[in-house]
Motif scaffolding. Structure first.
Motif, PDB file in Angstrom:
ATOM      1  N   ALA A  29      64.601 -31.271 -65.766  1.00  0.00           N
ATOM      2  CA  ALA A  29      65.500 -31.491 -66.898  1.00  0.00           C
ATOM      3  C   ALA A  29      64.811 -31.104 -68.204  1.00  0.00           C
ATOM      4  CB  ALA A  29      65.954 -32.948 -66.943  1.00  0.00           C
ATOM      5  N   ALA A  30      63.499 -31.366 -68.303  1.00  0.00           N
ATOM      6  CA  ALA A  30      62.745 -30.989 -69.500  1.00  0.00           C
ATOM      7  C   ALA A  30      62.703 -29.478 -69.661  1.00  0.00           C
ATOM      8  CB  ALA A  30      61.332 -31.564 -69.432  1.00  0.00           C
ATOM      9  N   VAL A  31      62.535 -28.751 -68.550  1.00  0.00           N
ATOM     10  CA  VAL A  31      62.520 -27.288 -68.604  1.00  0.00           C
ATOM     11  C   VAL A  31      63.879 -26.774 -69.086  1.00  0.00           C
ATOM     12  CG1 VAL A  31      62.411 -25.182 -67.206  1.00  0.00           C
ATOM     13  CG2 VAL A  31      60.703 -26.985 -66.893  1.00  0.00           C
ATOM     14  N   GLU A  32      64.958 -27.339 -68.555  1.00  0.00           N
ATOM     15  CA  GLU A  32      66.298 -26.920 -68.986  1.00  0.00           C
ATOM     16  C   GLU A  32      66.494 -27.178 -70.480  1.00  0.00           C
ATOM     17  OE1 GLU A  32      69.280 -28.751 -66.539  1.00  0.00           O
ATOM     18  OE2 GLU A  32      68.389 -27.957 -64.694  1.00  0.00           O
ATOM     19  N   SER A  33      66.050 -28.327 -70.956  1.00  0.00           N
ATOM     20  CA  SER A  33      66.171 -28.656 -72.381  1.00  0.00           C
ATOM     21  C   SER A  33      65.326 -27.717 -73.234  1.00  0.00           C
ATOM     22  CB  SER A  33      65.743 -30.103 -72.637  1.00  0.00           C
ATOM     23  OG  SER A  33      66.591 -31.002 -71.969  1.00  0.00           O
ATOM     24  N   PHE A  34      64.130 -27.395 -72.744  1.00  0.00           N
ATOM     25  CA  PHE A  34      63.238 -26.480 -73.464  1.00  0.00           C
ATOM     26  C   PHE A  34      63.888 -25.101 -73.583  1.00  0.00           C
ATOM     27  CE2 PHE A  34      59.703 -23.397 -73.511  1.00  0.00           C
ATOM     28  CZ  PHE A  34      58.948 -23.870 -74.579  1.00  0.00           C
ATOM     29  N   VAL A  55      54.862 -23.262 -75.783  1.00  0.00           N
ATOM     30  CA  VAL A  55      54.481 -23.485 -74.393  1.00  0.00           C
ATOM     31  C   VAL A  55      54.650 -24.969 -74.087  1.00  0.00           C
ATOM     32  CG1 VAL A  55      52.705 -23.135 -72.628  1.00  0.00           C
ATOM     33  CG2 VAL A  55      52.713 -21.688 -74.676  1.00  0.00           C
ATOM     34  N   MET A  56      55.172 -25.261 -72.892  1.00  0.00           N
ATOM     35  CA  MET A  56      55.358 -26.650 -72.482  1.00  0.00           C
ATOM     36  C   MET A  56      54.849 -26.861 -71.064  1.00  0.00           C
ATOM     37  SD  MET A  56      58.826 -28.967 -72.009  1.00  0.00           S
ATOM     38  CE  MET A  56      59.409 -28.091 -70.567  1.00  0.00           C
ATOM     39  N   LEU A  57      54.176 -27.996 -70.864  1.00  0.00           N
ATOM     40  CA  LEU A  57      53.859 -28.509 -69.537  1.00  0.00           C
ATOM     41  C   LEU A  57      54.636 -29.812 -69.393  1.00  0.00           C
ATOM     42  CD1 LEU A  57      52.249 -28.929 -66.863  1.00  0.00           C
ATOM     43  CD2 LEU A  57      50.498 -30.036 -68.252  1.00  0.00           C
ATOM     44  N   ALA A  58      55.421 -29.918 -68.342  1.00  0.00           N
ATOM     45  CA  ALA A  58      56.139 -31.161 -68.053  1.00  0.00           C
ATOM     46  C   ALA A  58      55.825 -31.543 -66.612  1.00  0.00           C
ATOM     47  CB  ALA A  58      57.640 -30.991 -68.236  1.00  0.00           C
ATOM     48  N   VAL A  59      55.429 -32.798 -66.410  1.00  0.00           N
ATOM     49  CA  VAL A  59      55.075 -33.282 -65.082  1.00  0.00           C
ATOM     50  C   VAL A  59      55.813 -34.586 -64.842  1.00  0.00           C
ATOM     51  CG1 VAL A  59      53.212 -33.947 -63.522  1.00  0.00           C
ATOM     52  CG2 VAL A  59      52.762 -32.309 -65.359  1.00  0.00           C
ATOM     53  N   GLY A  60      56.534 -34.660 -63.729  1.00  0.00           N
ATOM     54  CA  GLY A  60      57.210 -35.904 -63.382  1.00  0.00           C
ATOM     55  C   GLY A  60      58.611 -35.657 -62.848  1.00  0.00           C
ATOM     56  N   ASP A  61      59.297 -36.745 -62.556  1.00  0.00           N
ATOM     57  CA  ASP A  61      60.645 -36.655 -62.004  1.00  0.00           C
ATOM     58  C   ASP A  61      61.612 -35.935 -62.938  1.00  0.00           C
ATOM     59  OD1 ASP A  61      59.876 -37.976 -59.674  1.00  0.00           O
ATOM     60  OD2 ASP A  61      60.412 -39.946 -60.473  1.00  0.00           O
ATOM     61  N   ALA A  62      61.381 -36.020 -64.233  1.00  0.00           N
ATOM     62  CA  ALA A  62      62.276 -35.408 -65.217  1.00  0.00           C
ATOM     63  C   ALA A  62      61.807 -34.022 -65.658  1.00  0.00           C
ATOM     64  CB  ALA A  62      62.416 -36.337 -66.421  1.00  0.00           C
ATOM     65  N   ALA A  63      60.852 -33.429 -64.958  1.00  0.00           N
ATOM     66  CA  ALA A  63      60.296 -32.137 -65.375  1.00  0.00           C
ATOM     67  C   ALA A  63      61.345 -31.027 -65.370  1.00  0.00           C
ATOM     68  CB  ALA A  63      59.108 -31.751 -64.495  1.00  0.00           C
ATOM     69  N   ARG A  87      55.652 -28.346 -64.184  1.00  0.00           N
ATOM     70  CA  ARG A  87      56.288 -27.108 -64.618  1.00  0.00           C
ATOM     71  C   ARG A  87      55.660 -26.641 -65.926  1.00  0.00           C
ATOM     72  NH1 ARG A  87      57.393 -27.949 -60.267  1.00  0.00           N
ATOM     73  NH2 ARG A  87      59.389 -28.212 -59.267  1.00  0.00           N
ATOM     74  N   ILE A  88      55.302 -25.357 -65.966  1.00  0.00           N
ATOM     75  CA  ILE A  88      54.769 -24.731 -67.167  1.00  0.00           C
ATOM     76  C   ILE A  88      55.737 -23.635 -67.566  1.00  0.00           C
ATOM     77  CG2 ILE A  88      52.860 -23.423 -68.176  1.00  0.00           C
ATOM     78  CD1 ILE A  88      51.075 -24.691 -65.939  1.00  0.00           C
ATOM     79  N   VAL A  89      56.230 -23.702 -68.802  1.00  0.00           N
ATOM     80  CA  VAL A  89      57.158 -22.687 -69.284  1.00  0.00           C
ATOM     81  C   VAL A  89      56.767 -22.294 -70.701  1.00  0.00           C
ATOM     82  CG1 VAL A  89      59.125 -23.342 -67.849  1.00  0.00           C
ATOM     83  CG2 VAL A  89      58.803 -24.436 -70.055  1.00  0.00           C
TER      84      VAL A  89
END
Length: 193
Positions: free
Chosen positions: A183-188, A173-181, A165-167
């Motif tokens: 949740a990371a987007v929601e936190s971001f 800007v954040m790239l998060a990759v993995g099972d928790a991506a 996910r890229i947001v």
């Protein structure tokens, strides 16, 4: 003496395998799979990144992500001077962009699906360039129909394909990759609510 020699041999083999699992520049990709969606402007907003007056400590945010979710063991490409040269191998062009904050954390084991990249750029004009660099990383890891992805293993390629996910928000800007991506987007997103 044999135990010391065995331990040294294993440590050397691990170091060489880590170097071999990603020390190459990402080749140019064409005909790549459908990219994960980046955040889009809401109705009534322009396509330009919004200026934000809020300051976010990305290192603290990363620590919050690590504490609150399950990620594989990650190593920093931006904090440890011994591995910062790998940053341009994994994210070509990122070091050429003026940033206020930059943290890139990759899985310590190539078979693990997990990566977090957090950037605050100096100029909002660079947001798209960072998003493009992040997307190029995803594309390289996934590969295409004729070349295997940099993630190499079928499970990790699938993870990069479906869990990346890229947001962005303002100059962040954040790239998060993995099972928790997710949740990371929601936190971001919650950082800017």
């Amino acid at each position: 003496m044999k135990k010391k020699f065995l331990a040294l041999t294993l440590a050397l083999a691990l170091a060489l395998s880590l170097a071999a699992c990603g020390g190459k520049d990402a080749p140019a990709q064409s005909g790549t799979p459908e990219p994960p969606a980046a955040s889009t402007p809401e109705d009534g907003e322009t396509g330009a990144p919004a200026e934000t007056e809020q300051d976010v400590d990305l290192a603290a945010f990363y620590n919050t992500l690590r504490e609150g979710n399950t990620w594989p063991e990650l190593m920093s490409l931006t904090e440890d001077e011994t591995v910062t040269e790998l940053l341009d191998s994994y994210y070509p062009g990122l070091s050429g962009i003026s940033t206020k904050q930059c943290g890139v954390y990759i899985a310590a084991i190539s078979a693990a699906v997990g990566e977090i990249a957090l950037v605050e750029v100096e100029s909002a004009e660079d947001v798209q360039a960072v998003e493009d660099i992040f997307q190029a990383r995803v594309d390289y890891q996934v590969g295409d129909g004729t070349n295997p992805g940099g993630a190499w293993y079928p499970e990790t390629i699938e993870g990069w394909k479906t869990k990346a996910r890229i947001v962005s928000h303002g100059k962040y800007v954040m790239l998060a990759v993995g099972d928790a991506a997710e949740a990371a987007v929601e936190s971001f997103e919650a950082l800017f609510a």
